[in-house]
Design a protein around this motif. Structure first.
Motif, PDB file in Angstrom:
ATOM      1  N   ALA A 158       0.809  -1.360   0.122  1.00 14.98           N
ATOM      2  CA  ALA A 158       0.026   0.020  -0.074  1.00 14.98           C
ATOM      3  C   ALA A 158       0.964   1.259  -0.173  1.00 14.98           C
ATOM      4  O   ALA A 158       0.105   2.298  -0.271  1.00 14.98           O
ATOM      5  CB  ALA A 158      -1.005  -0.123   1.145  1.00 14.98           C
ATOM      6  N   GLY A 159       2.131   1.283   0.204  1.00 18.18           N
ATOM      7  CA  GLY A 159       3.038   2.155   0.323  1.00 18.18           C
ATOM      8  C   GLY A 159       2.583   3.268   1.540  1.00 18.18           C
ATOM      9  O   GLY A 159       2.514   4.459   1.389  1.00 18.18           O
ATOM     10  N   LEU A 160       2.574   2.496   2.744  1.00 16.59           N
ATOM     11  CA  LEU A 160       1.749   3.075   3.575  1.00 16.59           C
ATOM     12  C   LEU A 160       2.766   2.836   5.134  1.00 16.59           C
ATOM     13  O   LEU A 160       3.125   1.478   5.075  1.00 16.59           O
ATOM     14  CB  LEU A 160       0.426   2.823   4.063  1.00 16.59           C
ATOM     15  N   LEU A 161       3.080   3.707   6.181  1.00 19.88           N
ATOM     16  CA  LEU A 161       3.626   3.180   7.297  1.00 19.88           C
ATOM     17  C   LEU A 161       2.722   3.951   8.375  1.00 19.88           C
ATOM     18  O   LEU A 161       2.565   4.989   8.516  1.00 19.88           O
ATOM     19  CB  LEU A 161       5.176   3.672   7.341  1.00 19.88           C
ATOM     20  N   LEU A 162       2.332   3.074   9.245  1.00 24.03           N
ATOM     21  CA  LEU A 162       1.496   3.590  10.386  1.00 24.03           C
ATOM     22  C   LEU A 162       2.764   3.441  11.709  1.00 24.03           C
ATOM     23  O   LEU A 162       3.548   2.789  11.803  1.00 24.03           O
ATOM     24  CB  LEU A 162       0.402   2.504  10.814  1.00 24.03           C
ATOM     25  N   HIS A 163       2.392   4.330  12.742  1.00 23.50           N
ATOM     26  CA  HIS A 163       3.133   4.348  13.726  1.00 23.50           C
ATOM     27  C   HIS A 163       2.165   4.409  14.998  1.00 23.50           C
ATOM     28  O   HIS A 163       0.891   5.043  15.087  1.00 23.50           O
ATOM     29  CB  HIS A 163       4.090   5.343  13.879  1.00 23.50           C
ATOM     30  N   ASP A 164       2.492   4.191  16.308  1.00 20.38           N
ATOM     31  CA  ASP A 164       1.906   4.117  17.493  1.00 20.38           C
ATOM     32  C   ASP A 164       2.435   5.004  18.521  1.00 20.38           C
ATOM     33  O   ASP A 164       3.599   4.843  18.891  1.00 20.38           O
ATOM     34  CB  ASP A 164       1.792   2.729  17.861  1.00 20.38           C
ATOM     35  N   MET A 165       1.666   5.745  19.115  1.00 21.99           N
ATOM     36  CA  MET A 165       2.516   6.773  20.164  1.00 21.99           C
ATOM     37  C   MET A 165       2.841   5.964  21.442  1.00 21.99           C
ATOM     38  O   MET A 165       3.739   6.336  22.169  1.00 21.99           O
ATOM     39  CB  MET A 165       1.259   7.750  20.546  1.00 21.99           C
ATOM     40  N   ALA A 166       2.262   4.694  21.731  1.00 16.37           N
ATOM     41  CA  ALA A 166       2.810   4.086  22.700  1.00 16.37           C
ATOM     42  C   ALA A 166       4.551   3.664  22.592  1.00 16.37           C
ATOM     43  O   ALA A 166       5.111   3.341  23.610  1.00 16.37           O
ATOM     44  CB  ALA A 166       2.094   2.663  22.583  1.00 16.37           C
ATOM     45  N   LEU A 167       4.843   3.834  21.446  1.00 20.38           N
ATOM     46  CA  LEU A 167       6.502   3.563  21.082  1.00 20.38           C
ATOM     47  C   LEU A 167       7.067   4.623  21.434  1.00 20.38           C
ATOM     48  O   LEU A 167       8.570   4.483  21.578  1.00 20.38           O
ATOM     49  CB  LEU A 167       6.731   2.997  19.508  1.00 20.38           C
ATOM     50  N   TYR A 168       6.877   5.824  21.846  1.00 21.27           N
ATOM     51  CA  TYR A 168       7.502   7.142  21.887  1.00 21.27           C
ATOM     52  C   TYR A 168       7.535   7.380  23.415  1.00 21.27           C
ATOM     53  O   TYR A 168       6.644   7.083  24.325  1.00 21.27           O
ATOM     54  CB  TYR A 168       6.933   8.494  21.190  1.00 21.27           C
ATOM     55  N   LYS A 169       8.900   8.075  23.727  1.00 19.12           N
ATOM     56  CA  LYS A 169       9.001   8.526  25.102  1.00 19.12           C
ATOM     57  C   LYS A 169       7.860   9.117  25.829  1.00 19.12           C
ATOM     58  O   LYS A 169       7.684   8.836  27.180  1.00 19.12           O
ATOM     59  CB  LYS A 169      10.625   9.001  25.362  1.00 19.12           C
ATOM     60  N   VAL A 188      -2.864   5.615  17.218  1.00 22.21           N
ATOM     61  CA  VAL A 188      -2.294   5.306  15.981  1.00 22.21           C
ATOM     62  C   VAL A 188      -2.467   6.103  14.739  1.00 22.21           C
ATOM     63  O   VAL A 188      -3.663   6.428  14.539  1.00 22.21           O
ATOM     64  CB  VAL A 188      -2.917   3.858  15.429  1.00 22.21           C
ATOM     65  N   GLY A 189      -1.460   6.397  14.276  1.00 23.62           N
ATOM     66  CA  GLY A 189      -1.473   7.372  12.806  1.00 23.62           C
ATOM     67  C   GLY A 189      -0.818   6.924  11.797  1.00 23.62           C
ATOM     68  O   GLY A 189       0.077   6.270  11.849  1.00 23.62           O
ATOM     69  N   VAL A 190      -0.713   7.864  10.676  1.00 25.76           N
ATOM     70  CA  VAL A 190      -0.032   7.641   9.636  1.00 25.76           C
ATOM     71  C   VAL A 190       1.359   8.503   9.796  1.00 25.76           C
ATOM     72  O   VAL A 190       1.235   9.542   9.773  1.00 25.76           O
ATOM     73  CB  VAL A 190      -0.735   8.232   8.240  1.00 25.76           C
ATOM     74  N   GLN A 191       2.304   7.570   9.572  1.00 19.79           N
ATOM     75  CA  GLN A 191       3.759   8.010   9.781  1.00 19.79           C
ATOM     76  C   GLN A 191       4.266   8.610   8.474  1.00 19.79           C
ATOM     77  O   GLN A 191       5.063   9.672   8.307  1.00 19.79           O
ATOM     78  CB  GLN A 191       4.603   7.314  10.550  1.00 19.79           C
ATOM     79  N   ALA A 192       4.331   7.750   7.254  1.00 20.53           N
ATOM     80  CA  ALA A 192       4.739   8.109   6.174  1.00 20.53           C
ATOM     81  C   ALA A 192       4.056   7.562   5.150  1.00 20.53           C
ATOM     82  O   ALA A 192       3.350   6.523   5.210  1.00 20.53           O
ATOM     83  CB  ALA A 192       6.172   7.454   6.267  1.00 20.53           C
ATOM     84  N   LEU A 193       4.130   7.934   3.893  1.00 20.11           N
ATOM     85  CA  LEU A 193       3.478   7.526   2.702  1.00 20.11           C
ATOM     86  C   LEU A 193       4.678   7.587   1.480  1.00 20.11           C
ATOM     87  O   LEU A 193       5.341   8.798   1.438  1.00 20.11           O
ATOM     88  CB  LEU A 193       2.215   8.476   2.254  1.00 20.11           C
ATOM     89  N   VAL A 194       4.414   6.596   0.596  1.00 20.35           N
ATOM     90  CA  VAL A 194       5.106   6.756  -0.615  1.00 20.35           C
ATOM     91  C   VAL A 194       4.376   7.772  -1.674  1.00 20.35           C
ATOM     92  O   VAL A 194       3.123   7.750  -1.771  1.00 20.35           O
ATOM     93  CB  VAL A 194       5.315   5.280  -1.245  1.00 20.35           C
ATOM     94  N   SER A 195       5.207   8.835  -1.927  1.00 17.33           N
ATOM     95  CA  SER A 195       4.630   9.846  -2.771  1.00 17.33           C
ATOM     96  C   SER A 195       3.952   9.194  -4.162  1.00 17.33           C
ATOM     97  O   SER A 195       4.733   8.467  -4.977  1.00 17.33           O
ATOM     98  CB  SER A 195       5.651  10.836  -3.154  1.00 17.33           C
ATOM     99  N   GLY A 196       2.798   9.605  -4.418  1.00 11.49           N
ATOM    100  CA  GLY A 196       2.166   9.089  -5.656  1.00 11.49           C
ATOM    101  C   GLY A 196       1.823   7.333  -5.530  1.00 11.49           C
ATOM    102  O   GLY A 196       1.353   6.730  -6.429  1.00 11.49           O
ATOM    103  N   GLY A 197       2.279   6.716  -4.404  1.00 11.89           N
ATOM    104  CA  GLY A 197       1.770   5.330  -3.891  1.00 11.89           C
ATOM    105  C   GLY A 197       0.148   5.106  -3.880  1.00 11.89           C
ATOM    106  O   GLY A 197      -0.295   6.167  -4.049  1.00 11.89           O
ATOM    107  N   PRO A 198      -0.094   3.950  -3.846  1.00  9.25           N
ATOM    108  CA  PRO A 198      -1.339   3.343  -3.851  1.00  9.25           C
ATOM    109  C   PRO A 198      -2.208   4.199  -2.410  1.00  9.25           C
ATOM    110  O   PRO A 198      -3.383   4.744  -2.648  1.00  9.25           O
ATOM    111  CB  PRO A 198      -1.349   2.119  -3.414  1.00  9.25           C
ATOM    112  N   ALA A 199      -1.748   4.173  -1.189  1.00 11.91           N
ATOM    113  CA  ALA A 199      -2.323   4.922  -0.297  1.00 11.91           C
ATOM    114  C   ALA A 199      -2.693   6.421  -0.162  1.00 11.91           C
ATOM    115  O   ALA A 199      -3.537   6.954  -0.129  1.00 11.91           O
ATOM    116  CB  ALA A 199      -1.511   4.785   1.173  1.00 11.91           C
TER     117      ALA A 199
END
Length: 310
Positions: free
Chosen positions: A42-53, A68-79
């Motif tokens: 999907a060209g998508l990276l999710l991240h979780d605030m539980a992982l941060y200090k 839980v939010g969207v951290q990164a996307l591939v530019s022009g990718g499916p997501a």
């Protein structure tokens, strides 16, 4: 007033995450036609605030409605094409609410790992992914049509190593080449990706574990496949040799070089020896734009049991 600024360390991680996600996307989609074990991405990276200090503060800075939010996307990718945006709050994956995924005590990575595994399962089984995000106060379900890809996840981990575990390629933020140009970093990722494609972890498990002579052969094999993978991802395949020429003198040893690996200069030579084979495929009369490593790449002869389908 002005929106609060992202902490420098978080901004650096976001930049690295997006870069590794994008380079990995190019490698795994560009080579999908030759991978025996192909899926969709999907060209998508999710991240979780539980992982941060200080996840609560970061959640407020990012404007997330939950963890839980969207951290990164591939530019022009499916997501991105489906309308997903950076810092969307994610409330459901397919038919599963994010709240359905457990966060184990003392193991802050468990929830995001389960969520990522579910996105991969849905893409694998259906070729698409539904994701529900909040837009203001309204939940909006977006349908992502996946792109064919080899089965590997690319991500930033910890420390200073780049490793492959059979289904992931993980590079640490302290890796010596993390700030090299895109083609050189793609070469590092391509080498680890080659280990996954060639099923080296599985081979070691079937043949009594890692031994110095067989590690050296699998490292050489990954080095040699890497330029084929780079070519199909739209990079100059010689970039793999350029990586070793830059990284090697400082990090690859000389007198004290590791016996489990060829010397950095030898590694560059093995890569360069593949270039004429790749160029011959790319110059075929049928106008081929792809280097077919599935038939054109010569495997190393590893002692012991072969894997089915090799």
């Amino acid at each position: 007033g002005q929106a609060p600024q992202l902490p420098t360390a978080v901004l650096e991680l976001r930049t690295q995450d997006a870069r590794v996600l994008t380079l990995g996307y190019r490698l795994k989609t560009g080579n999908a036609r030759y991978c025996q074990d192909a899926t969709f991405t999907a060209g998508l990276l999710l991240h979780d605030m539980a992982l941060y200090k200080d996840g609560d503060t970061l959640r407020r800075i990012l404007g997330l409605g939950s963890d839980v939010g969207v951290q990164a996307l591939v530019s022009g990718g499916p997501a991105e094409r489906a309308g997903v945006r950076i810092d969307d709050t994610v409330i459901a994956i397919g038919t599963s609410d994010v709240t359905d995924f457990a966060l184990e005590d003392g193991k802050p990575w468990t929830r995001i790992e389960a969520i990522r595994a579910e996105t991969e399962r849905l893409l694998d089984e259906t070729g698409s992914l539904s994701i529900t995000v909040m837009r203001g106060t309204t939940p909006v379900t977006l349908h992502i049509e996946g792109v064919p890809a080899c089965r590997s996840r690319f991500e930033i981990g910890e420390g200073g190593r780049a490793v492959a575990d059979g289904h992931r390629v993980v590079i640490g933020p302290e890796f010596a080449g993390i700030d090299y140009s895109d083609p050189l970093l793609a070469a590092v990722l391509g080498h680890e990706f080659a280990h996954n494609i060639l099923r080296h972890r599985e081979w070691f498990d079937a043949n009594g574990g890692r031994k110095q002579n067989t590690v050296r052969l699998t490292e050489r094999e990954a080095d040699r496949l890497m330029p084929w993978l780079l070519a199909n991802a739209g990079f100059d395949p010689v970039a793999g040799a350029h990586f070793f020429e830059r990284w090697g003198p400082r990090h690859g040893g000389w007198i004290f070089r590791a016996r489990s690996h060829d010397g950095w200069d030898e590694r560059a030579e093995f890569i360069l020896a593949e270039i004429p084979l790749i160029e011959a495929q790319l110059a075929q009369g049928d106008g081929a734009d792809w280097a077919d490593w599935a038939t054109g790449f010569r495997r190393e002869e590893l002692p012991g049991k072969d894997l089915a389908g090799r």
